[in-house]
Motif scaffolding. Structure first.
Motif, short mmCIF file in Angstrom:
data_model
loop_
_atom_site.label_atom_id
_atom_site.label_comp_id
_atom_site.label_asym_id
_atom_site.label_seq_id
_atom_site.Cartn_x
_atom_site.Cartn_y
_atom_site.Cartn_z
N MET A 122 0.93 -1.10 -0.10
CA MET A 122 0.03 0.19 0.11
C MET A 122 0.89 1.22 0.05
SD MET A 122 -3.05 0.63 -0.19
CE MET A 122 -4.19 1.72 0.39
N VAL A 123 1.88 1.40 0.63
CA VAL A 123 2.88 2.49 1.02
C VAL A 123 3.49 2.78 -0.52
CG1 VAL A 123 4.90 3.25 1.90
CG2 VAL A 123 3.12 2.07 3.39
N GLY A 124 3.95 1.52 -1.07
CA GLY A 124 4.63 1.70 -2.54
C GLY A 124 3.63 2.34 -3.51
N VAL A 125 2.42 1.78 -3.41
CA VAL A 125 1.32 2.24 -4.37
C VAL A 125 0.98 3.77 -4.28
CG1 VAL A 125 -0.79 2.26 -5.17
CG2 VAL A 125 -0.01 0.20 -4.72
N VAL A 126 0.98 4.27 -2.96
CA VAL A 126 0.70 5.60 -2.79
C VAL A 126 2.07 6.26 -2.92
CG1 VAL A 126 0.37 7.39 -0.83
CG2 VAL A 126 -0.86 5.27 -1.07
N THR A 127 3.12 5.93 -2.62
CA THR A 127 4.16 6.60 -3.09
C THR A 127 4.59 6.89 -4.57
OG1 THR A 127 5.45 5.97 -1.17
CG2 THR A 127 6.79 6.95 -2.84
N THR A 128 4.17 5.83 -5.31
CA THR A 128 4.32 5.79 -6.71
C THR A 128 3.44 6.86 -7.21
OG1 THR A 128 5.07 3.69 -6.84
CG2 THR A 128 4.07 4.54 -8.81
N LEU A 129 2.07 6.82 -6.76
CA LEU A 129 1.23 7.92 -7.33
C LEU A 129 1.53 9.30 -6.96
CD1 LEU A 129 -2.20 6.21 -6.25
CD2 LEU A 129 -1.33 6.68 -8.74
N LEU A 130 2.11 9.71 -5.72
CA LEU A 130 2.57 11.02 -5.37
C LEU A 130 3.63 11.47 -6.35
CD1 LEU A 130 2.16 10.86 -1.57
CD2 LEU A 130 0.89 12.19 -3.12
N LYS A 131 4.73 10.33 -6.62
CA LYS A 131 5.71 10.72 -7.48
C LYS A 131 5.19 10.95 -9.01
CE LYS A 131 9.56 8.81 -9.63
NZ LYS A 131 10.06 8.30 -10.64
N LEU A 132 4.23 10.32 -9.34
CA LEU A 132 3.85 10.74 -10.89
C LEU A 132 3.08 11.92 -10.96
CD1 LEU A 132 2.55 7.08 -12.01
CD2 LEU A 132 4.46 8.31 -12.75
N ILE A 133 2.32 12.19 -9.71
CA ILE A 133 1.61 13.57 -9.68
C ILE A 133 2.58 14.59 -9.42
CG2 ILE A 133 0.23 14.96 -8.19
CD1 ILE A 133 -1.32 12.42 -7.70
N THR A 134 3.54 14.53 -8.96
CA THR A 134 4.46 15.50 -8.48
C THR A 134 5.50 15.85 -10.02
OG1 THR A 134 4.99 14.93 -6.27
CG2 THR A 134 6.60 16.27 -7.23
N LEU A 135 5.69 14.85 -10.64
CA LEU A 135 6.26 14.89 -11.92
C LEU A 135 5.44 15.57 -13.04
CD1 LEU A 135 8.57 14.06 -13.91
CD2 LEU A 135 7.65 11.96 -14.15
N TYR A 136 4.19 15.31 -12.92
CA TYR A 136 3.27 15.86 -13.90
C TYR A 136 3.15 17.28 -13.58
CZ TYR A 136 -1.22 17.54 -15.67
OH TYR A 136 -2.09 18.14 -16.36
N VAL A 137 3.01 17.68 -12.33
CA VAL A 137 2.60 19.09 -12.01
C VAL A 137 4.13 19.97 -12.10
CG1 VAL A 137 2.50 20.56 -9.88
CG2 VAL A 137 0.89 18.52 -10.13
N LEU A 138 5.21 19.64 -11.89
CA LEU A 138 6.43 20.22 -12.22
C LEU A 138 6.80 20.16 -13.56
CD1 LEU A 138 8.82 18.52 -9.58
CD2 LEU A 138 7.51 20.91 -9.33
N ARG A 139 6.59 19.21 -14.24
CA ARG A 139 6.85 19.18 -15.81
C ARG A 139 5.85 19.86 -16.58
NH1 ARG A 139 7.32 13.83 -18.83
NH2 ARG A 139 5.23 14.06 -18.86
N ASP A 140 4.43 19.54 -16.50
CA ASP A 140 3.48 20.08 -17.24
C ASP A 140 2.80 21.23 -16.89
OD1 ASP A 140 3.96 17.87 -18.92
OD2 ASP A 140 2.50 16.74 -17.99
N VAL A 141 2.70 21.75 -15.61
CA VAL A 141 2.03 22.66 -15.22
C VAL A 141 2.94 23.96 -15.11
CG1 VAL A 141 0.55 23.58 -13.13
CG2 VAL A 141 0.11 21.56 -13.91
N PHE A 142 4.03 23.54 -14.53
CA PHE A 142 5.14 24.50 -14.03
C PHE A 142 6.32 24.81 -15.32
CE2 PHE A 142 3.56 23.74 -9.66
CZ PHE A 142 3.10 25.08 -9.87
N GLN A 143 6.29 23.83 -16.08
CA GLN A 143 7.05 23.76 -17.28
C GLN A 143 8.47 23.54 -17.00
OE1 GLN A 143 5.66 26.08 -20.55
NE2 GLN A 143 3.77 25.07 -20.45
N ILE A 144 8.87 22.85 -15.91
CA ILE A 144 10.09 22.75 -15.35
C ILE A 144 10.86 21.60 -16.27
CG2 ILE A 144 11.67 22.46 -13.37
CD1 ILE A 144 9.71 23.35 -11.70
#
Length: 58
Positions: A1-23
């Motif tokens: 369960m911890v691994g699944v939540v961590t993976t989802l948070l990593k993907l969300i963080t990546l999406y926000v940083l790359r696509d929203v803030f265009q880093i």
């Protein structure tokens, strides 16, 4: 369960940083990985190893 939540948070963080803030992708991957490692460590410490911590305190 911890691994699944961590993976989802990593993907969300990546999406926000790359696509929203265009880093830059390299920086976004590095930051999202760092966030995932920290969240994974904290979650494992408090959720997964909770029983072991009680035994050590006795």
């Amino acid at each position: 369960m911890v691994g699944v939540v961590t993976t989802l948070l990593k993907l969300i963080t990546l999406y926000v940083l790359r696509d929203v803030f265009q880093i830059v992708t390299f920086v976004s991957l590095s930051v999202s990985y760092l966030v995932a490692v920290i969240i994974h460590f904290i979650a494992n410490n408090y959720l997964t190893f909770k029983k072991n911590r009680k035994k050590l305190q006795e």
